[in-house]
Each structure stands twice: as structure tokens, then as C-alpha cells.
Design an enzyme around this catalytic site. Sequence first.
Site, short mmCIF file in Angstrom:
data_model
loop_
_atom_site.label_atom_id
_atom_site.label_comp_id
_atom_site.label_asym_id
_atom_site.label_seq_id
_atom_site.Cartn_x
_atom_site.Cartn_y
_atom_site.Cartn_z
N SER A 45 0.82 -13.84 39.79
CA SER A 45 -0.51 -13.26 39.67
C SER A 45 -1.00 -12.65 40.98
O SER A 45 -1.93 -11.83 40.98
CB SER A 45 -1.52 -14.31 39.20
OG SER A 45 -1.17 -14.83 37.95
N CYS A 253 -5.90 -16.75 31.82
CA CYS A 253 -6.02 -15.82 32.94
C CYS A 253 -5.88 -14.37 32.47
O CYS A 253 -6.72 -13.87 31.73
CB CYS A 253 -5.00 -16.18 34.02
SG CYS A 253 -5.33 -15.43 35.62
N ASN A 295 -7.13 -17.60 39.59
CA ASN A 295 -6.68 -16.45 40.38
C ASN A 295 -6.92 -15.21 39.55
O ASN A 295 -6.05 -14.77 38.80
CB ASN A 295 -5.21 -16.55 40.76
CG ASN A 295 -4.74 -15.26 41.43
OD1 ASN A 295 -5.54 -14.52 41.98
ND2 ASN A 295 -3.45 -14.99 41.37
N HIS A 343 -6.43 -21.60 34.92
CA HIS A 343 -5.05 -22.08 34.83
C HIS A 343 -4.99 -23.56 34.47
O HIS A 343 -5.05 -24.42 35.35
CB HIS A 343 -4.35 -21.87 36.18
CG HIS A 343 -4.04 -20.45 36.50
ND1 HIS A 343 -2.77 -19.91 36.41
CD2 HIS A 343 -4.83 -19.44 36.91
CE1 HIS A 343 -2.80 -18.64 36.75
NE2 HIS A 343 -4.04 -18.33 37.06
N GLU A 345 -2.42 -25.11 33.61
CA GLU A 345 -1.11 -25.63 34.01
C GLU A 345 -1.02 -25.89 35.51
O GLU A 345 0.05 -26.28 36.01
CB GLU A 345 -0.01 -24.62 33.62
CG GLU A 345 0.26 -23.51 34.62
CD GLU A 345 -0.90 -22.56 34.86
OE1 GLU A 345 -0.88 -21.85 35.87
OE2 GLU A 345 -1.84 -22.53 34.04
#
Length: 369
Positions: A45, A253, A295, A343, A345
Site C-alpha cells: 500500500s 482499505c 494506511n 487493516h 489483519e
Amino acid sequence: MSAVLVLEDGRVFRGEPYGAVGETFGEAVFATGMTGYQETLTDPSYRGQIVCMTAPHIGNTGVNDEDDESERIWVNGYVVRDPARRPSNWRSKRGLDEQLASQGIVGIAGVDTRALTRHLRERGAMRCGISNVDGADADELLAKVRQSPSMVGADYVADVTTRRPYVVRADGEPRFTVAAIDLGIKRNTPRSFARRGITTHVLPAYVTTQELVTLAPDGVFLSNGPGDPATTDAVVQLTKGVLDAGIPLFGICFGNQVLGRALGFGTYKLTFGHRGINQPVQDRATGKVEVTAHNHGFAVDAPLDRVSDTPYGRVEVSHVGLNDDVVEGLVCRDVPAFSVQYHPEAAAGPHDASYLFDRFVALMEERNA
């Protein structure tokens, strides 16, 4: 030897060479995590961005061979204040400076990163350049910065997506099969699925709807990724095909922005974006506040104050960022699809959002009941 960082508005920061020697250009952004720099560097990203770390001490734990989120470092450049002189961690294999140099990542150290961060918060993320070659001239570097491409309109998905499909098997007896569209996926996502008995087929971003349907997945996942979501027309069409087929869909995201576009919403660029592992987000259904990893420099333009009627039925904003009221999640009420802007994860970060994988499992269970 000295190094210089020049922002496109003419602001100059001087420091020392860090990482590889050379010149590099990209969008200057800041990341607020106090740990997890290895995951940040290897997160696809961050393609196209020069990352300023707000934490003053970077590199203390070195670099290991287990925590990379992809096969390489993706940032265009790296900015730190006080790099570790010597890494200290039982898992460390090499120093961060050595790792950056070995992969050709140009950096600068000794910068007042607090001043740089405050400047970007006030003026917004912008193009910049770093040069740590002998005799670097700030005026010449500024001219190059202003000729470099903008993040608006940038299509980086083709750079980061897998070239061929691959499979990550479920831990133990498989319960479901998920097709993950790789827009810049991180390794911890298939691992998160595997722990829940899910086999993940990671597919190139430009897989066709027919190829996807032929795989007959129980669910489809839209991953994180870099660039401007306005450039993702092919993936948006693929997403519409998934919605038309009624296959459970989960996006994170960049995937949240793609789903937003497929539902008919626009996207826009944030002033300085959200990057780091300490972003507060509220689940509007429960009122619970999650500390989350982010992000992103773009967001979905969807109304917070009402349910939206879309070609796929009713859609609500499910999560909202508490710092600036940015849309942080979407949920479809008439088709099995939802997404978040952050995110769940995150490896080096909070796990407040891991329940979202279980929510996706519940959608697949409902469809297969």
C-alpha cells in the site's frame, strides 16, 4: 556526506544518508506507529510514497526474516530522526540500514521528523524528493520534484498485484474457499483466513468475472493496495459482477474504496491521510471504539447521516473515524457485502478489528445454510 529532502512547496530538510545512496521521489506522508516498521516498509500500500516515521527511534529491533508482509520493500523513500546504531533483538538478522541499502531504498536520517510531520499536517501530503549523493543541490532537486508524478491519478495496482494465482491452505479441515483479489495484499490476510479454516485463492487484480465465477468461491475478498481508487475501473466492474452474483464480499482499505465506487459513491483525496497503528474508529452499530491500523490517503464520499439507495439496495456507513469523521466502513443491507477502510489483519498493531474476519465467515455460513 550530507543528505537533503525537498518538499514541492520549497521547504528543505537536511540530514545524513540512510539506506541506499541516490535520489528518489514520491508523495511525502507520515506514519505514526511506534513499532512495526518492517511491516510498514513491506506493505504494498506504500508504493509511490516517501514515509516519514513520527517515532524518533527507528531500527532498534533490526530486521528479521519472518515479519515481511510481501517479497520486498515498497516505499519509495524513508525518513527517520534517530536510527539505531546497533539492532538488539533475538530475531534480528541484519540492521535496517543494511536492509534498505540492499534493496536500493534511498533514505535520510537526522531529520526533525516532528517539524516535517507538522508541516504535512498543515499543508497536506505533497510530492518530495530525497538526495544523499555528494553535491546534492536543493534547487535542482526541487525542480525534479515538481516534474514528478502526483498521487492523484496514480495507478499502482499493476505494479503490486501477483503475476499468477496462488493458494494458501486452511489450517486443518477447510470450511470455506475465498477468492482474494490482490490489489496489494499483505501476507497476514491469508494467514488470518487460514486460522479460521479458510483456503484462500489469491488472484491477480485483473482476473475476469468469468474466471472468478468458475472458481466458485464461497466469498470474495478485496485487499488493501496503493494509488488512486479512481483508476480502478476494471476492478470496480469485477466487484459489480460479484455483487450481481450474490457472493459474500469483504473489502479492506483500498478494497473499501473499490466497493464504494461499485455502489455508486465517489472517492476523494484526504489532506494528509491516515497512516499508523493508533487510529480511533467507531462502530456505529454498537458504539464501540476500536484502535485500528491504517494506511490510506483517499476515502469514500458517502453520507454519514442517512441510508443511501444504490443499484444494489440500501447501504449505510458502518464505521467512522473519530479524528475527522472520515468514512471508515460500508455495509450493504440487501446484498451480502461490507468493507472497512482500515487493516484488521495488522501484524504489528492492535487486534480490535479481527472480529471482521468472523463477520465475513458468518456471511458465508448464512449463504451456505
